[in-house]
Motif scaffolding. Structure first.
Motif, PDB file in Angstrom:
ATOM      1  N   UNK A 130     -23.251  -6.136   3.796  1.00  0.00           N
ATOM      2  CA  UNK A 130     -23.538  -4.725   4.292  1.00  0.00           C
ATOM      3  C   UNK A 130     -22.093  -3.834   4.414  1.00  0.00           C
ATOM      4  N   UNK A 131     -21.098  -4.462   3.989  1.00  0.00           N
ATOM      5  CA  UNK A 131     -19.941  -3.599   4.206  1.00  0.00           C
ATOM      6  C   UNK A 131     -19.209  -3.310   2.765  1.00  0.00           C
ATOM      7  N   UNK A 132     -18.469  -2.386   2.608  1.00  0.00           N
ATOM      8  CA  UNK A 132     -17.908  -1.592   1.211  1.00  0.00           C
ATOM      9  C   UNK A 132     -16.993  -2.818   0.642  1.00  0.00           C
ATOM     10  N   UNK A 133     -17.140  -2.938  -0.470  1.00  0.00           N
ATOM     11  CA  UNK A 133     -15.945  -3.788  -1.297  1.00  0.00           C
ATOM     12  C   UNK A 133     -14.851  -2.997  -1.421  1.00  0.00           C
ATOM     13  N   UNK A 134     -13.737  -3.475  -1.468  1.00  0.00           N
ATOM     14  CA  UNK A 134     -12.455  -2.863  -1.317  1.00  0.00           C
ATOM     15  C   UNK A 134     -12.402  -1.870  -2.746  1.00  0.00           C
ATOM     16  N   UNK A 135     -12.649  -1.991  -3.557  1.00  0.00           N
ATOM     17  CA  UNK A 135     -12.708  -1.035  -4.786  1.00  0.00           C
ATOM     18  C   UNK A 135     -13.581   0.174  -4.491  1.00  0.00           C
ATOM     19  N   UNK A 136     -14.495  -0.026  -3.415  1.00  0.00           N
ATOM     20  CA  UNK A 136     -15.240   1.455  -3.219  1.00  0.00           C
ATOM     21  C   UNK A 136     -14.538   2.403  -2.301  1.00  0.00           C
ATOM     22  N   UNK A 137     -13.513   1.998  -1.622  1.00  0.00           N
ATOM     23  CA  UNK A 137     -12.724   3.044  -1.055  1.00  0.00           C
ATOM     24  C   UNK A 137     -11.921   3.825  -1.974  1.00  0.00           C
ATOM     25  N   UNK A 138     -11.535   4.985  -1.190  1.00  0.00           N
ATOM     26  CA  UNK A 138     -10.700   6.004  -1.994  1.00  0.00           C
ATOM     27  C   UNK A 138      -9.357   5.501  -2.141  1.00  0.00           C
ATOM     28  N   UNK A 139      -8.708   5.816  -3.451  1.00  0.00           N
ATOM     29  CA  UNK A 139      -7.331   5.356  -3.472  1.00  0.00           C
ATOM     30  C   UNK A 139      -6.524   6.324  -2.801  1.00  0.00           C
ATOM     31  N   UNK A 140      -5.386   5.560  -2.116  1.00  0.00           N
ATOM     32  CA  UNK A 140      -4.697   6.991  -1.305  1.00  0.00           C
ATOM     33  C   UNK A 140      -2.865   6.449  -1.688  1.00  0.00           C
ATOM     34  N   UNK A 141      -2.226   7.454  -1.025  1.00  0.00           N
ATOM     35  CA  UNK A 141      -0.750   6.741  -1.246  1.00  0.00           C
ATOM     36  C   UNK A 141      -0.295   5.803  -0.480  1.00  0.00           C
ATOM     37  N   UNK A 142       0.861   5.219  -0.916  1.00  0.00           N
ATOM     38  CA  UNK A 142       1.360   4.294  -0.027  1.00  0.00           C
ATOM     39  C   UNK A 142       1.572   4.763   1.241  1.00  0.00           C
ATOM     40  N   UNK A 143       2.074   5.830   1.615  1.00  0.00           N
ATOM     41  CA  UNK A 143       2.143   6.219   3.151  1.00  0.00           C
ATOM     42  C   UNK A 143       1.095   6.339   3.866  1.00  0.00           C
ATOM     43  N   UNK A 144      -0.077   6.965   3.275  1.00  0.00           N
ATOM     44  CA  UNK A 144      -1.463   7.058   3.815  1.00  0.00           C
ATOM     45  C   UNK A 144      -1.901   5.399   4.105  1.00  0.00           C
ATOM     46  N   UNK A 145      -1.726   4.786   3.036  1.00  0.00           N
ATOM     47  CA  UNK A 145      -2.252   3.168   3.287  1.00  0.00           C
ATOM     48  C   UNK A 145      -1.656   2.553   4.467  1.00  0.00           C
ATOM     49  N   UNK A 146      -0.173   2.501   4.326  1.00  0.00           N
ATOM     50  CA  UNK A 146       0.559   1.900   5.615  1.00  0.00           C
ATOM     51  C   UNK A 146       0.001   2.551   6.821  1.00  0.00           C
ATOM     52  N   UNK A 147      -0.181   3.918   7.182  1.00  0.00           N
ATOM     53  CA  UNK A 147      -0.903   4.579   8.383  1.00  0.00           C
ATOM     54  C   UNK A 147      -2.161   3.798   8.687  1.00  0.00           C
ATOM     55  N   UNK A 148      -3.036   3.951   7.717  1.00  0.00           N
ATOM     56  CA  UNK A 148      -4.213   3.251   7.907  1.00  0.00           C
ATOM     57  C   UNK A 148      -4.160   1.891   8.289  1.00  0.00           C
ATOM     58  N   UNK A 149      -3.436   1.220   7.727  1.00  0.00           N
ATOM     59  CA  UNK A 149      -3.323  -0.245   7.976  1.00  0.00           C
ATOM     60  C   UNK A 149      -2.850  -0.456   9.560  1.00  0.00           C
ATOM     61  N   UNK A 150      -1.927   0.291   9.968  1.00  0.00           N
ATOM     62  CA  UNK A 150      -1.415   0.114  10.981  1.00  0.00           C
ATOM     63  C   UNK A 150      -2.357   0.611  12.112  1.00  0.00           C
ATOM     64  N   UNK A 151      -3.242   1.498  12.003  1.00  0.00           N
ATOM     65  CA  UNK A 151      -4.344   1.850  12.713  1.00  0.00           C
ATOM     66  C   UNK A 151      -5.322   0.892  12.945  1.00  0.00           C
ATOM     67  N   UNK A 152      -5.666   0.225  11.903  1.00  0.00           N
ATOM     68  CA  UNK A 152      -6.831  -0.813  12.034  1.00  0.00           C
ATOM     69  C   UNK A 152      -6.061  -2.198  12.711  1.00  0.00           C
ATOM     70  N   UNK A 153      -4.784  -2.349  12.593  1.00  0.00           N
ATOM     71  CA  UNK A 153      -4.126  -3.618  13.327  1.00  0.00           C
ATOM     72  C   UNK A 153      -4.235  -3.287  14.677  1.00  0.00           C
ATOM     73  N   UNK A 154      -3.775  -2.104  15.098  1.00  0.00           N
ATOM     74  CA  UNK A 154      -3.696  -1.568  16.506  1.00  0.00           C
ATOM     75  C   UNK A 154      -4.908  -1.933  17.099  1.00  0.00           C
ATOM     76  N   UNK A 155      -6.192  -1.288  16.355  1.00  0.00           N
ATOM     77  CA  UNK A 155      -7.420  -1.369  16.868  1.00  0.00           C
ATOM     78  C   UNK A 155      -7.883  -2.774  17.160  1.00  0.00           C
ATOM     79  N   UNK A 156      -7.437  -3.675  16.275  1.00  0.00           N
ATOM     80  CA  UNK A 156      -7.832  -5.018  16.407  1.00  0.00           C
ATOM     81  C   UNK A 156      -7.007  -5.710  17.617  1.00  0.00           C
ATOM     82  N   UNK A 157      -5.890  -5.067  17.845  1.00  0.00           N
ATOM     83  CA  UNK A 157      -5.081  -5.970  18.906  1.00  0.00           C
ATOM     84  C   UNK A 157      -5.558  -5.371  20.319  1.00  0.00           C
ATOM     85  N   UNK A 158      -6.438  -4.566  20.546  1.00  0.00           N
ATOM     86  CA  UNK A 158      -6.830  -3.908  21.759  1.00  0.00           C
ATOM     87  C   UNK A 158      -7.502  -4.886  22.373  1.00  0.00           C
TER      88      UNK A 158
END
Length: 158
Positions: A130-158
């Motif tokens: 039911x979830x998207x495959x990794x390749x279905x997401x938009x390609x973004x710059x390294x900086x945007x990728x890291x920002x999103x990754x940090x947000x996802x981890x912070x959400x997991x740690x709450x």
């Protein structure tokens, strides 16, 4: 749940080992046993990854476009989202090996720590369907990728 298990452990020990101890000491040991698992569980398993992400987010020598999962995916898709981020970390790692970037060790640490945490859990095929495959997401710059990754981890740690 941990308190119930600790209580059963307390009963078992009290019948064998604790018979030598005074009542006050039994209570102290019981409360310490009940408290320790809660403090250990309070630590986020992604803390080390988050620390290393902070180290690499300002890197100027990593220049890649990466599939970047949405930070607002539902709870059911959290594990596939995390897997996607760690798959893309492997891309960054390969890029670092090729270009000899200054943050190679930090990237390797992120990849190792993430895979160690994810390998312990089998991916549920009905959820991942039911979830998207990794390749279905938009390609973004390294900086945007890291920002999103940090947000996802912070959400997991709450």
């Amino acid at each position: 749940e941990s308190i119930c298990l600790q209580y059963q452990l307390y009963l078992l020990l009290s019948s064998h080992l604790f018979c030598l101890l005074k009542n006050e000491m039994r209570l102290i040991i019981f409360f310490l046993c009940a408290y320790v698992p809660k403090t250990a569980a309070g630590h986020c398993k992604w803390a080390e990854v988050l620390k290393d992400l902070e180290q690499i987010k300002t890197s100027k020598d990593i220049d890649v476009s990466l599939y970047t999962a949405n930070t607002d995916e539902g709870v059911k898709c959290q594990e596939p989202v995390m897997r996607c981020f760690f798959l893309e970390m492997k891309v960054i790692l390969q890029e670092c090996y090729i270009t000899n970037c200054s943050k190679t060790q930090d990237v390797l640490n992120i990849w190792k720590n993430g895979n160690a945490s994810l390998d312990n859990k089998k991916l549920n095929s009905t959820t991942s369907a039911k979830c998207k495959e990794c390749e279905e997401y938009e390609e973004k710059s390294f900086t945007e990728f890291i920002q999103s990754f940090v947000q996802v981890i912070q959400k997991e740690c709450k």
